[in-house]
Write a protein that holds these residues in place. Structure first.
Motif, mmCIF file in Angstrom:
data_model
loop_
_atom_site.group_PDB
_atom_site.id
_atom_site.type_symbol
_atom_site.label_atom_id
_atom_site.label_comp_id
_atom_site.label_asym_id
_atom_site.label_seq_id
_atom_site.Cartn_x
_atom_site.Cartn_y
_atom_site.Cartn_z
ATOM 1 N N THR A 66 46.080 85.822 29.769
ATOM 2 C CA THR A 66 45.118 86.538 29.156
ATOM 3 C C THR A 66 43.782 87.332 29.137
ATOM 4 O OG1 THR A 66 45.944 85.840 27.083
ATOM 5 C CG2 THR A 66 43.768 87.085 26.687
ATOM 6 N N ALA A 221 51.476 85.001 23.222
ATOM 7 C CA ALA A 221 51.507 86.415 22.013
ATOM 8 C C ALA A 221 50.475 86.120 21.716
ATOM 9 C CB ALA A 221 52.802 86.413 21.966
ATOM 10 N N GLN A 224 46.924 86.753 23.031
ATOM 11 C CA GLN A 224 47.187 87.695 22.910
ATOM 12 C C GLN A 224 46.112 88.938 22.233
ATOM 13 O OE1 GLN A 224 50.044 89.410 25.893
ATOM 14 N NE2 GLN A 224 49.708 87.753 27.234
ATOM 15 N N ARG A 225 46.713 88.669 20.708
ATOM 16 C CA ARG A 225 46.624 89.016 19.912
ATOM 17 C C ARG A 225 45.956 88.445 18.822
ATOM 18 N NH1 ARG A 225 51.367 87.768 15.061
ATOM 19 N NH2 ARG A 225 50.093 85.798 15.254
ATOM 20 N N ASP A 228 43.110 90.828 20.233
ATOM 21 C CA ASP A 228 42.735 91.770 20.563
ATOM 22 C C ASP A 228 42.593 92.422 18.692
ATOM 23 O OD1 ASP A 228 43.758 93.511 21.734
ATOM 24 O OD2 ASP A 228 45.692 93.170 21.736
ATOM 25 N N HIS A 243 47.720 93.208 22.747
ATOM 26 C CA HIS A 243 49.212 92.743 22.229
ATOM 27 C C HIS A 243 49.670 94.100 20.769
ATOM 28 C CE1 HIS A 243 51.839 89.766 20.010
ATOM 29 N NE2 HIS A 243 51.958 90.654 19.081
ATOM 30 N N ASP A 245 52.609 94.436 19.220
ATOM 31 C CA ASP A 245 52.606 94.524 17.900
ATOM 32 C C ASP A 245 52.191 94.977 16.706
ATOM 33 O OD1 ASP A 245 54.320 92.918 15.668
ATOM 34 O OD2 ASP A 245 55.525 91.756 17.467
#
Length: 334
Positions: A66, A221, A224-225, A228, A243, A245
């Motif tokens: 990441t 995922a 990374q979320r 963020d 990320h 999304d």
């Protein structure tokens, strides 16, 4: 032994710099060898400051991958304030794919506050605690279970005697929006990176993002979320970068760690068969699993029980176990 450390990073310079912190360490094959700890420094004026750190243990990959992505994607114009990224903090351990350094056996997360005159792990830990952390307001050290352990995905904060700093840390931990968040009570003298960050005056955050010395689509995922979300919560960025999304994740359920009664240990050599999964809720007295003896096939396995109730936090991945190996660990609901 030369105890100095070298850096080609200018802490006050705006823009994006990628370089190394270098630690001289003479070895048989290279008398003037330097351990090269990679670093990325991104700065854009005044504002909040954050350390993102991975590779404290070398076989924990979600954070390392990441942060490599962060180095590639984040530019100075994307942020305000300062961001320092250490994707391979214990570089020798990372390159050897081991929890601990092959040079001195050093476990970096048991080496703080370090020693500038010690072995390489002690010297790198000292540099991180005394030269890197004090320049920042917040530290996030990314972990996972590594080679031998599966771990509940969770964020982590160390309880602090500074009520205001602890409250802000708890707020940032929840803002990462991992399924669970843990409050640890290891104390200010702990040899961990979180205690080091607290001693340096920072808000100290950590997290466990998987296990088994691998990275999956799901764990990447989630990691990374979470990064963020923290960048936005600290005020360094206004938008997701790693990320994209729109889902920012679940509300965090807060847990707490405890003493030895929350662990299940092997007390002899055996082959462990678990009776539970990561994330299961258990009660005191429930069966934790069975310890088999393949050298005595007619002997019934030893049945192991939980001393307390809680949620299953970690599980040993290697079936073959020795006396003293932690097989399972629980957390309490806070």
């Amino acid at each position: 032994m030369h105890t100095g450390a070298f850096s080609d990073i200018d802490w006050d310079k705006d823009g994006k710099q990628v370089g190394f912190f270098s630690f001289p360490y003479s070895i048989d094959r290279s008398p003037y060898y330097q351990i090269k700890m990679p670093v990325c420094r991104i700065k854009n004026g005044d504002g909040p400051s954050l350390v993102l750190m991975a590779g404290n243990h070398g076989d924990e990959y979600e954070g390392e991958l990441t942060l490599l992505k962060a180095i590639r994607l984040i530019e100075a114009t994307d942020i305000r304030g300062a961001l320092t990224i250490l994707p391979a903090a214990n570089t020798p351990a990372v390159m050897a794919a081991k929890r601990c350094s092959p040079f001195d056996g050093g476990n970096m997360n048991r080496s703080f506050p370090g020693n500038p005159y010690g072995g390489p792990t002690q010297r790198m830990a000292h540099y991180i605690e005394h030269e890197i952390f004090p320049r920042h307001e917040v530290v996030l050290d990314l972990h996972s279970g590594g080679t031998s352990m599966d771990h509940l995905i969770c964020s982590l904060i160390e309880r602090s005697g500074d009520g205001e700093r602890f409250a802000r840390g708890l707020e940032l931990m929840k803002a990462m929006r991992l399924p669970y968040g843990m409050i640890a009570d290891n104390g200010p003298d702990s040899p961990t990176s979180m205690a080091a960050a607290l001693r340096a005056g920072c808000i100290a955050l950590s997290g466990e993002f998987g296990g088994g010395a691998t990275a999956t689509k799901t764990t990447m995922a989630v990691t990374q979320r979470a990064v963020d979300n923290l960048l936005r919560a600290v005020g360094i960025t206004d938008r997701p970068i790693l990320h994209t999304d729109a889902d920012r994740g679940p509300e965090t359920i807060v847990l707490s760690t405890g003493g030895q009664s929350l662990f299940v240990y092997a007390e002899r050599e055996g082959w462990f068969e678990p009776a539970v999964e990561i994330g299961d809720n258990v009660a005191a007295g429930d069966v934790a699993g069975w310890l088999h003896d393949l050298e005595r096939p007619l002997e019934a396995p030893e049945t192991l029980h939980f001393q307390e109730g809680g949620i299953v936090l970690s599980r040993r991945l290697h079936t073959h176990s020795q006396s003293g190996d932690s097989l399972l660990n629980l957390a309490r609901f806070a």
